[in-house]
Motif scaffolding. Structure first.
Motif, PDB file in Angstrom:
ATOM      1  N   VAL A 150     -18.009 198.820 -16.740  1.00  0.00           N
ATOM      2  CA  VAL A 150     -17.842 198.082 -17.984  1.00  0.00           C
ATOM      3  C   VAL A 150     -16.380 197.728 -18.232  1.00  0.00           C
ATOM      4  CG1 VAL A 150     -17.986 198.288 -20.496  1.00  0.00           C
ATOM      5  CG2 VAL A 150     -19.934 198.953 -19.078  1.00  0.00           C
ATOM      6  N   ASP A 151     -15.465 198.640 -17.913  1.00  0.00           N
ATOM      7  CA  ASP A 151     -14.044 198.362 -18.126  1.00  0.00           C
ATOM      8  C   ASP A 151     -13.603 197.137 -17.335  1.00  0.00           C
ATOM      9  OD1 ASP A 151     -13.841 200.469 -19.833  1.00  0.00           O
ATOM     10  OD2 ASP A 151     -12.911 201.839 -18.397  1.00  0.00           O
ATOM     11  N   LEU A 152     -14.106 196.996 -16.120  1.00  0.00           N
ATOM     12  CA  LEU A 152     -13.767 195.834 -15.305  1.00  0.00           C
ATOM     13  C   LEU A 152     -14.394 194.573 -15.885  1.00  0.00           C
ATOM     14  CD1 LEU A 152     -14.147 197.275 -11.679  1.00  0.00           C
ATOM     15  CD2 LEU A 152     -12.055 196.982 -13.027  1.00  0.00           C
ATOM     16  N   LEU A 153     -15.612 194.689 -16.393  1.00  0.00           N
ATOM     17  CA  LEU A 153     -16.279 193.554 -17.017  1.00  0.00           C
ATOM     18  C   LEU A 153     -15.440 193.018 -18.171  1.00  0.00           C
ATOM     19  CD1 LEU A 153     -20.011 193.278 -18.013  1.00  0.00           C
ATOM     20  CD2 LEU A 153     -18.261 192.935 -19.751  1.00  0.00           C
ATOM     21  N   LYS A 154     -14.991 193.910 -19.050  1.00  0.00           N
ATOM     22  CA  LYS A 154     -14.228 193.475 -20.218  1.00  0.00           C
ATOM     23  C   LYS A 154     -12.886 192.883 -19.804  1.00  0.00           C
ATOM     24  CE  LYS A 154     -14.704 197.397 -22.480  1.00  0.00           C
ATOM     25  NZ  LYS A 154     -14.622 198.373 -23.600  1.00  0.00           N
ATOM     26  N   ARG A 155     -12.217 193.528 -18.852  1.00  0.00           N
ATOM     27  CA  ARG A 155     -10.934 193.005 -18.379  1.00  0.00           C
ATOM     28  C   ARG A 155     -11.092 191.628 -17.773  1.00  0.00           C
ATOM     29  NH1 ARG A 155      -8.988 195.087 -12.795  1.00  0.00           N
ATOM     30  NH2 ARG A 155     -10.618 193.540 -12.324  1.00  0.00           N
ATOM     31  N   ASP A 156     -12.116 191.459 -16.922  1.00  0.00           N
ATOM     32  CA  ASP A 156     -12.319 190.185 -16.238  1.00  0.00           C
ATOM     33  C   ASP A 156     -12.663 189.066 -17.223  1.00  0.00           C
ATOM     34  OD1 ASP A 156     -11.794 191.460 -13.894  1.00  0.00           O
ATOM     35  OD2 ASP A 156     -13.857 191.437 -13.136  1.00  0.00           O
TER      36      ASP A 156
END
Length: 245
Positions: A67-73
């Protein structure tokens, strides 16, 4: 997805500068977005469509394990779109000063991730009422928060639609990111201010609770905004989350 969506030019405007998208990311996560363009001539329409096209393209070509990567991307993708819209406005005098708002949500399991800039809104609808999840990036909202004006003064303020933040108006952009947990029976409404400036929240909630068909509710919301003047473009998405893997 159990979702209803629609957009209408309203009764005054000559163009519909709203744009929206309902779809899924490459890994099947529901993605919903509303953008309200601003700028003269056709510039607002260009800005909102550029943003929605960028969102659709990014969603359909990406997937995430964390999820952290999803939000960052997604923040990075929105900021790239901001730069593209800003540069397009600088390179064509007909598009000078164009910009757009954005309210977007992504469902990830039992979580809702929200990305927001401007004064389009996300509401959470429950049996006992509705809650505005997003914060309007407007002058009036900042005056209201600081206690300089009352809620009633805010509703009547001559500059109530003056944006303090929008996509495409500056080379850099701050994106609000919110995380929500949803429970069974929650509904979500994404909408442009062409709805909320003409239909109050109590009436919006009553219309949505009258039927369990989101598509019927969206049409009734559009009809209500037009019945109260229809002075702006009207866009609404109503989404009922369901359990997904």
């Amino acid at each position: 997805m159990k979702v209803g969506h629609g957009s209408h030019i309203g009764k005054i405007r000559k163009l519909n500068q709203d744009a929206y998208w309902v779809g899924t990311s490459k890994d099947g996560r529901p993605v919903l977005a509303v953008a309200d363009g601003l700028g003269g001539h056709r510039a607002g329409e260009v800005a909102s469509q550029m943003l929605v096209t960028a969102i659709e393209t990014f969603a359909e070509t990406h997937q995430w394990d964390q999820v952290d990567l999803l939000k960052r991307d997604w923040v990075n993708a929105i900021q790239r779109a901001n730069r593209e819209i800003y540069e397009a406005g600088r390179s064509d005098e007909k598009l000078a000063g164009m910009g757009t708002t954005l309210t977007m949500m992504i469902q990830s399991g039992s979580h809702i991730h929200v990305f927001h800039v401007g004064d389009t809104r996300l509401y959470r609808i429950r049996k006992d009422g509705m809650e505005k999840v997003t914060k309007d990036h407007t002058l009036v909202e900042s005056l209201l928060e600081s206690g300089e004006i009352s809620l009633e003064e805010a509703r009547q303020h001559p500059n109530r639609n003056m944006l303090m933040r929008a996509i495409g108006t500056d080379p850099t952009l701050e994106v609000d990111v919110l995380d929500l947990d949803w429970v069974e029976e929650d509904l979500y409404l994404l909408c442009s201010d062409g709805l909320t400036n003409y239909v109050d929240e109590q009436q919006i909630w009553e219309i949505i609770k009258m039927t369990d068909q989101p598509s019927d509710s969206v049409q009734q919301l559009i009809d209500a905004a037009n019945a109260h003047g229809g002075g702006d473009n009207i866009t609404a998405i109503i989404y009922k989350p369901e359990v997904i893997g």
